[in-house]
Design a protein around this motif. Structure first.
Motif: not given
Length: 185
Positions: A13, A16-17, A21, A23, A26
């Motif tokens: 996560a 991805l953040n 991406y 939230q 994610i």
């Protein structure tokens, strides 16, 4: 550093953040990733895992001395139980408390899960020794005022482990008695 983030899904996560991406996406992808990773781990990798050197000897000594056993982990509880059933079958039922992700975040709330484990085992922190392998786990145990020995792994090697009573690569040269002398006195 990425290894300071506990849990593969959390690291996923985080990445991805970092890549931008949203939230909601994610959260959805991290949840899917966690489930797939857990299934693969339990079915494919867990049966192949070898215990770290010294683990079985320490457990045999603890059981012989009727020392209560508990686990506090960043892993999911089904993974913990699967590991115990596959690798430590004769000890599995002797773990009175198993607390994983489903019980809360191990590394948050000032050592809450460690404190909860102590409560369930009806033990005082000064009479307990935590064996950890990561700095966030060490910090959580210290927040609960529990003496801690760290046996690092390839992933956590090189961390500072500030506050640990002992830092070593594995348990192979230690008995439970020697750990008590080093860590509890």
């Amino acid at each position: 550093m990425i290894h300071e983030i506990p849990g593969n899904a959390n690291r996923f996560a985080h990445e991805l953040n970092r890549q931008g991406y949203h939230q909601n996406e994610i959260d959805h992808l991290a949840k899917q990733f966690a489930k797939i990773k857990q299934d693969i781990y339990i079915k494919k990798y867990l049966p192949e895992l070898e215990l770290r050197p010294g683990v079985e000897n320490i457990l045999q000594e603890a059981v012989a001395r009727k020392i209560p056993l508990g686990i506090v982990s960043t892993s999911h509880e089904p993974q913990i139980h699967a590991l115990l059933a596959n690798q430590l079958e004769k000890f599995h039922e002797l773990f009175k408390v198993v607390m994983g992700k489903e019980s809360g975040r191990k590394t948050e709330n000032g050592g809450y899960l460690y404190s909860k484990c102590l409560e369930k085992l009806e033990l005082q922190p000064e009479n307990v020794l935590v064996i950890e392998d990561s700095e966030p786990g060490l910090e959580a145990a210290i927040c609960a005022n529990i003496p801690t020995a760290v046996f690092y792994n390839d992933y956590t090697f090189g961390s500072a482990f500030k506050g640990a009573r002992l830092v070593a690569p594995d348990l192979s040269t230690f008995s439970l008695k020697s750990l008590e002398k080093i860590c509890l006195n």
